[in-house]
Motif scaffolding. Structure first.
Motif, PDB file in Angstrom:
ATOM      1  N   GLY A 112      63.292  67.233  72.163  1.00  0.00           N
ATOM      2  CA  GLY A 112      63.505  67.075  73.591  1.00  0.00           C
ATOM      3  C   GLY A 112      63.863  68.368  74.291  1.00  0.00           C
ATOM      4  O   GLY A 112      64.073  68.384  75.505  1.00  0.00           O
ATOM      5  N   ASP A 115      59.445  68.903  76.866  1.00  0.00           N
ATOM      6  CA  ASP A 115      58.968  67.542  77.109  1.00  0.00           C
ATOM      7  C   ASP A 115      57.538  67.313  76.645  1.00  0.00           C
ATOM      8  O   ASP A 115      57.173  66.177  76.318  1.00  0.00           O
ATOM      9  CB  ASP A 115      59.070  67.219  78.600  1.00  0.00           C
ATOM     10  N   GLY A 153      59.365  59.781  67.489  1.00  0.00           N
ATOM     11  CA  GLY A 153      59.693  59.875  68.913  1.00  0.00           C
ATOM     12  C   GLY A 153      58.700  60.692  69.701  1.00  0.00           C
ATOM     13  O   GLY A 153      59.044  61.279  70.732  1.00  0.00           O
ATOM     14  N   ASN A 282      57.212  64.022  74.328  1.00  0.00           N
ATOM     15  CA  ASN A 282      58.460  63.433  73.877  1.00  0.00           C
ATOM     16  C   ASN A 282      58.562  62.014  74.448  1.00  0.00           C
ATOM     17  O   ASN A 282      58.400  61.810  75.653  1.00  0.00           O
ATOM     18  CB  ASN A 282      59.636  64.289  74.350  1.00  0.00           C
ATOM     19  N   LYS A 284      60.963  59.866  74.989  1.00  0.00           N
ATOM     20  CA  LYS A 284      61.994  59.597  76.002  1.00  0.00           C
ATOM     21  C   LYS A 284      61.579  60.164  77.356  1.00  0.00           C
ATOM     22  O   LYS A 284      61.811  59.548  78.398  1.00  0.00           O
ATOM     23  CB  LYS A 284      63.326  60.184  75.558  1.00  0.00           C
ATOM     24  N   LYS A 287      58.931  57.911  78.862  1.00  0.00           N
ATOM     25  CA  LYS A 287      59.517  56.677  79.364  1.00  0.00           C
ATOM     26  C   LYS A 287      60.184  56.921  80.720  1.00  0.00           C
ATOM     27  O   LYS A 287      60.100  56.089  81.634  1.00  0.00           O
ATOM     28  CB  LYS A 287      60.538  56.141  78.369  1.00  0.00           C
ATOM     29  N   LYS A 288      60.810  58.088  80.866  1.00  0.00           N
ATOM     30  CA  LYS A 288      61.480  58.420  82.118  1.00  0.00           C
ATOM     31  C   LYS A 288      60.481  58.779  83.202  1.00  0.00           C
ATOM     32  O   LYS A 288      60.666  58.433  84.369  1.00  0.00           O
ATOM     33  CB  LYS A 288      62.441  59.592  81.876  1.00  0.00           C
TER      34      LYS A 288
END
Length: 339
Positions: A112, A115, A153, A282, A284, A287-288
């Motif tokens: 992370g 990105d 991930g 990444n 996460k 998703k954001k």
């Protein structure tokens, strides 16, 4: 096969882009001074979505995104493309391109610290996921990497047809003289006239099972050791162009292939793995900011070997700046426009 771990990775000089307002600078942790891309520089282009961007507004407004890449020419160009389209979509972008080696860029996305990056399916399958046998079908290779890498991930978005893999090439005079167009014909020639098959290759390619020895076994080539000259990557191209060697080891998207008028031989038994480029994100971060996928999709789809050769040539042969090469292409293709 860790092809993109051992690519001659020469850092290209890029322009120092000015740091914008404090809000963006707060995102950057500087490990070294100056223009260092590795420590993280803020991208400050005034760009907007172009007519072929594929989305109507600026869906990444408010996003803070970091892009990365390895440090060889093609990777830097691709990293700049990614940053530019994120900027056009409204994101504040930190440029951490030109990280030395595959592992550094990969770990940045995995952890992370970054990105997103453009990565190669063959590198993902073999270098990161530890497999030894490539999957012949490019789409199935991408799917296998995508599915297995989820546990780490990481999300792999759809791949392009850009396939930066190994190949053998020769100049026009030698192609006419030898009459070979694929590796099976080279194998046949090596038995009929072994002295005619001389090769210029990099040192590591000459010893790896996924390089020359494996290729020779797969095709049944009979190449005497005295016919193989080992040298650095850049010299391979010049010696092949001059005809000092009948055949030279090349990478299929290298800009010097076209500039030096070299002819790439078909890997008709599909020995070399597929190295199709695809966005590696990444999980996460995606998703954001799910709009990252739609922003990157049209650009990835437009990439192919012809495009890569031309853009790489502009940097490696003409000495142009990778950021400007990426920006000009994106504008020309209608993916971004000046703000």
């Amino acid at each position: 096969m860790s092809r993109h771990l051992r690519h001659p990775e020469v850092r290209r000089p890029g322009r120092c882009r000015s740091r914008p307002a404090a809000a963006l600078l707060a995102l950057v942790t500087l490990a070294v001074g100056g223009c260092g891309l590795v420590s993280g520089s803020a991208m400050s282009d005034t760009v907007l979505p172009g007519p072929k961007a594929g989305y109507p507004d600026r869906p990444l407004t408010g996003a803070h995104l970091t892009v990365t890449s390895k440090e060889f020419t093609e990777q830097i160009i691709l990293g700049q493309m990614m940053g530019l389209v994120f900027e056009a979509a409204g994101a504040l972008v930190i440029d951490k391109t030109s990280i030395q080696g595959s592992i550094g860029a990969r770990e940045a996305v995995k952890s992370g610290t970054a990105d997103a990056a453009f990565e190669y399916t063959g590198t993902g399958w073999i270098t990161y996921l530890g497999h030894t046998k490539p999957i012949v079908d490019p789409q199935q290779q991408w799917k296998a990497v995508r599915d297995e890498d989820r546990k780490n991930g990481i999300v792999w978005l759809p791949a392009s047809t850009l396939n930066n893999t190994y190949a053998l090439a020769l100049n026009t005079a030698n192609q006419k003289k030898l009459g070979v167009h694929n590796l099976s014909e080279v194998a046949a020639l090596s038995h009929k006239n072994p002295g005619a098959v001389t090769m210029c290759v990099e040192n590591e390619f000459a010893t790896r099972n996924d390089g020359l020895p494996g290729m020779a076994r797969a095709y049944g080539m009979n190449v005497p050791s005295g016919n193989i000259r080992k040298m650095t990557g850049g010299v391979v191209y010049t010696e092949t162009q001059k005809g000092s060697c009948a055949l030279g080891e090349v990478f299929t998207t290298d800009g010097r292939i076209k500039a030096m008028h070299l002819h790439v031989l078909a890997d008709d038994k599909h020995f070399f793995p597929n190295y199709n480029v695809a966005p590696e994100i990444n999980a996460k971060a995606l998703k954001k900011y799910p709009h990252m996928a739609e922003v990157l999709a049209p650009v990835t789809k437009a990439l192919n070997n012809t495009v890569a050769q031309e853009l790489n040539r502009k940097v490696d042969v003409n000495g142009e700046d990778p950021h400007e090469v990426a920006k000009n292409w994106l504008i020309k293709e209608g993916f971004i426009k000046a703000g």
